[in-house]
Design a protein around this motif. Structure first.
Motif, PDB file in Angstrom:
ATOM      1  N   ARG A  66       0.877  -1.223  -0.087  1.00  0.00           N
ATOM      2  CA  ARG A  66       0.034   0.084   0.060  1.00  0.00           C
ATOM      3  C   ARG A  66       0.853   1.379  -0.148  1.00  0.00           C
ATOM      4  O   ARG A  66       0.624   2.201  -0.658  1.00  0.00           O
ATOM      5  CB  ARG A  66      -0.710  -0.054   1.307  1.00  0.00           C
ATOM      6  CG  ARG A  66      -2.025  -0.932   0.923  1.00  0.00           C
ATOM      7  CD  ARG A  66      -2.733  -1.128   2.330  1.00  0.00           C
ATOM      8  NE  ARG A  66      -3.819  -2.230   2.344  1.00  0.00           N
ATOM      9  CZ  ARG A  66      -5.000  -2.568   3.009  1.00  0.00           C
ATOM     10  NH1 ARG A  66      -4.947  -1.792   4.161  1.00  0.00           N
ATOM     11  NH2 ARG A  66      -5.718  -3.470   2.738  1.00  0.00           N
ATOM     12  N   LYS A 118       1.024   9.004   8.386  1.00  0.00           N
ATOM     13  CA  LYS A 118      -0.352   9.303   7.905  1.00  0.00           C
ATOM     14  C   LYS A 118      -0.345  10.980   7.051  1.00  0.00           C
ATOM     15  O   LYS A 118      -1.047  11.029   6.110  1.00  0.00           O
ATOM     16  CB  LYS A 118      -1.502   9.076   8.734  1.00  0.00           C
ATOM     17  CG  LYS A 118      -1.560   7.651   9.212  1.00  0.00           C
ATOM     18  CD  LYS A 118      -3.018   7.558  10.057  1.00  0.00           C
ATOM     19  CE  LYS A 118      -2.744   6.406  10.845  1.00  0.00           C
ATOM     20  NZ  LYS A 118      -4.084   6.609  11.826  1.00  0.00           N
ATOM     21  N   GLU A 130      -1.554  10.078   0.945  1.00  0.00           N
ATOM     22  CA  GLU A 130      -2.704   9.160   0.779  1.00  0.00           C
ATOM     23  C   GLU A 130      -2.102   7.534   0.917  1.00  0.00           C
ATOM     24  O   GLU A 130      -3.068   6.847   1.443  1.00  0.00           O
ATOM     25  CB  GLU A 130      -3.205   9.137  -0.816  1.00  0.00           C
ATOM     26  CG  GLU A 130      -4.551   8.566  -0.914  1.00  0.00           C
ATOM     27  CD  GLU A 130      -5.590   8.983  -0.149  1.00  0.00           C
ATOM     28  OE1 GLU A 130      -6.221   7.869   0.468  1.00  0.00           O
ATOM     29  OE2 GLU A 130      -5.676  10.127   0.203  1.00  0.00           O
ATOM     30  N   GLU A 131      -1.145   7.202   0.265  1.00  0.00           N
ATOM     31  CA  GLU A 131      -0.585   5.851   0.559  1.00  0.00           C
ATOM     32  C   GLU A 131      -0.522   5.602   1.853  1.00  0.00           C
ATOM     33  O   GLU A 131      -0.750   4.299   2.220  1.00  0.00           O
ATOM     34  CB  GLU A 131       0.501   5.763  -0.664  1.00  0.00           C
ATOM     35  CG  GLU A 131       1.722   6.269  -0.206  1.00  0.00           C
ATOM     36  CD  GLU A 131       1.806   7.771  -0.714  1.00  0.00           C
ATOM     37  OE1 GLU A 131       0.802   8.436  -0.824  1.00  0.00           O
ATOM     38  OE2 GLU A 131       3.027   8.325  -0.890  1.00  0.00           O
ATOM     39  N   ARG A 146      -1.901   6.990   4.380  1.00  0.00           N
ATOM     40  CA  ARG A 146      -3.226   6.939   4.948  1.00  0.00           C
ATOM     41  C   ARG A 146      -3.880   5.619   4.837  1.00  0.00           C
ATOM     42  O   ARG A 146      -4.433   4.747   5.572  1.00  0.00           O
ATOM     43  CB  ARG A 146      -3.913   8.016   4.735  1.00  0.00           C
ATOM     44  CG  ARG A 146      -3.990   9.346   5.644  1.00  0.00           C
ATOM     45  CD  ARG A 146      -4.836  10.200   5.366  1.00  0.00           C
ATOM     46  NE  ARG A 146      -4.985  10.853   3.987  1.00  0.00           N
ATOM     47  CZ  ARG A 146      -4.108  11.908   3.444  1.00  0.00           C
ATOM     48  NH1 ARG A 146      -2.902  12.524   4.140  1.00  0.00           N
ATOM     49  NH2 ARG A 146      -4.343  12.078   2.205  1.00  0.00           N
ATOM     50  N   TYR A 147      -3.882   5.119   3.691  1.00  0.00           N
ATOM     51  CA  TYR A 147      -4.320   3.849   3.051  1.00  0.00           C
ATOM     52  C   TYR A 147      -3.729   2.847   4.073  1.00  0.00           C
ATOM     53  O   TYR A 147      -4.568   1.997   4.377  1.00  0.00           O
ATOM     54  CB  TYR A 147      -4.270   3.622   1.708  1.00  0.00           C
ATOM     55  CG  TYR A 147      -4.662   2.279   0.998  1.00  0.00           C
ATOM     56  CD1 TYR A 147      -5.956   1.887   1.509  1.00  0.00           C
ATOM     57  CD2 TYR A 147      -4.110   1.923   0.008  1.00  0.00           C
ATOM     58  CE1 TYR A 147      -6.393   0.766   1.016  1.00  0.00           C
ATOM     59  CE2 TYR A 147      -4.459   0.468  -0.570  1.00  0.00           C
ATOM     60  CZ  TYR A 147      -5.567   0.060  -0.215  1.00  0.00           C
ATOM     61  OH  TYR A 147      -6.185  -1.313  -0.660  1.00  0.00           O
ATOM     62  N   ALA A 148      -2.325   2.664   3.937  1.00  0.00           N
ATOM     63  CA  ALA A 148      -1.638   1.529   4.616  1.00  0.00           C
ATOM     64  C   ALA A 148      -2.013   1.421   6.134  1.00  0.00           C
ATOM     65  O   ALA A 148      -2.055   0.304   6.629  1.00  0.00           O
ATOM     66  CB  ALA A 148      -0.278   1.465   4.354  1.00  0.00           C
ATOM     67  N   GLU A 150      -4.581   2.945   7.858  1.00  0.00           N
ATOM     68  CA  GLU A 150      -5.863   3.533   8.324  1.00  0.00           C
ATOM     69  C   GLU A 150      -6.465   2.866   9.442  1.00  0.00           C
ATOM     70  O   GLU A 150      -6.922   3.285  10.350  1.00  0.00           O
ATOM     71  CB  GLU A 150      -6.920   3.256   7.184  1.00  0.00           C
ATOM     72  CG  GLU A 150      -7.400   1.992   6.645  1.00  0.00           C
ATOM     73  CD  GLU A 150      -8.220   1.767   5.387  1.00  0.00           C
ATOM     74  OE1 GLU A 150      -8.867   2.851   5.467  1.00  0.00           O
ATOM     75  OE2 GLU A 150      -8.306   0.975   4.484  1.00  0.00           O
TER      76      GLU A 150
END
Lengths: 84, 153, 153, 84
Positions: free
Chosen positions: D13, D38, D42-43, D45-47, D49
């Motif tokens: 991610r 974070k 984006e990447e 935050r995705y990893a 979350e």
């Protein structure tokens, strides 16, 4: 006639590995058989003196001393097992 | 589940036995083996002489294996017990249990050994290096106690 | 007790590993092996891709082995964990525990596996026969629960 | 500079397996690091979350989220392990 087989120190003390005997009509249980055998001579009394430790198998199945001999054709007497 | 039970004087090949339970069965995720080996008892022992009750030995181990097969979801089970003269370092007994998951394989193998120790008709006599017989190995109450943990409530 | 820990892509030879723990040691009475094998997931799986954290993987398994060695009287312990692409039927992990007595060997091997499952840094990704990636295998809470039985009171 | 390494879906991610970053002075714990990452995009935050499931190792040792980073030179982030 019933076949008796002996193993380990029971065999050594009785001095034979198997024999066939005629069971008196009065003997119907395993403990009756053990008492009967003790009357057969010194070697049996020596082998079975602590009869509570003697293990018994009726036709290849572990049995208790109060078990009925029933139709068993082979009775084995031996000490507690030490395999594995 | 088909259990293989062998009572024999020859040694066994652990890798070959494992292979029998895994070859062609793609649902096996866990294989546990137990090998019992002859110890030298602090250098005193020349050999063990293992006596057994032919016929009953196989049947009794088969009965134990059947119980294990009912109790755990096994894909295969092998039990081999040797008899005759066995020297220190040599194998005495082998159990191989295969299952989808590890706990079933571990428990079944351990159960097999506990019951084989106390219920399979085998007796060990010690023969010492000086040529004397050490006599028959005593059954340990510890081994009988080991059965208690398998009693189902 | 010296533990051997290996993290490798190659397969292992179970018989040879057992031999290392028994050859020359006449005090070994019990050898337990655990082999973890790749299942085919009802015929759907082409392979598992095992990722690991080099360095930490070996160190973490060594820490687990050290705990096992403190807890049980072992004469030897081997743990091998593979990484890379592993196909159904192939070996993933091996534990061999040797001891004088059987219960120590069984428990140590089972302990090793429970802790390696939940603490050794390895991750499995499924690759299906149709070429799609099945994604990362989820950790099972069952595996975390398995650690609880080893907590010493 | 501190080395960060990522594994399994955390690595996928974020899109890289390792990187070196300068840790702001305000970040002293693992959870502080996760919050800081974070903010990097984006990447991340995705990893991260569901950051409560993210496992962390400081210099090859499993650590809790409230652990102090201290002198660690390598911090690893990864999902729960599925070896064995």
């Amino acid at each position: 006639m019933i076949k008796l087989v002996y193993f380990a120190w029971v065999r050594e003390r009785i001095g034979k590995s198997e024999e066939e005997i005629v069971l008196p009509e009065s003997v119907s249980t395993v403990s009756g058989l053990l008492d009967h055998l003790k009357e057969r001579g010194e070697e049996y009394r020596y082998a079975l003196e602590h009869s509570e430790v003697i293990r018994v198998a009726l036709d290849h199945r572990h049995s208790q001393h109060d078990a009925e001999i029933g139709n068993a054709s082979e009775i084995a007497l031996f000490p507690p097992m030490t395999g594995g | 589940m088909i259990a293989t039970v062998l009572v024999q004087s020859e040694d066994f090949d652990i890798a070959a036995e494992i292979q029998k339970l895994t070859a062609g069965d793609r649902d096996v995720g866990a294989v546990v083996t137990f090998t019992g080996v002859c110890r030298d008892e602090a250098g005193k022992l020349s050999a063990l002489e293992l006596e057994h009750y032919p016929g009953m030995a196989e049947q009794e181990i088969e009965r134990i294996a059947k119980q294990a097969g009912k109790r755990w979801p096994l894909t295969g089970l092998i039990a081999i017990h040797r008899f005759g003269r066995i020297r220190p370092g040599e194998n005495i007994v082998l159990v191989v249990a295969a299952s989808k998951h590890r706990h079933a394989a571990f428990e079944a193998a351990s159960f097999m050994m506990d019951f084989m120790k106390s219920r399979a008709p085998f007796w060990k006599k010690e023969i010492f290096l000086d040529g004397t017989e050490g006599g028959w190995v005593d059954a340990r109450t510890k081994d009988d106690d080991a059965l208690d943990r398998w009693s189902e409530e």
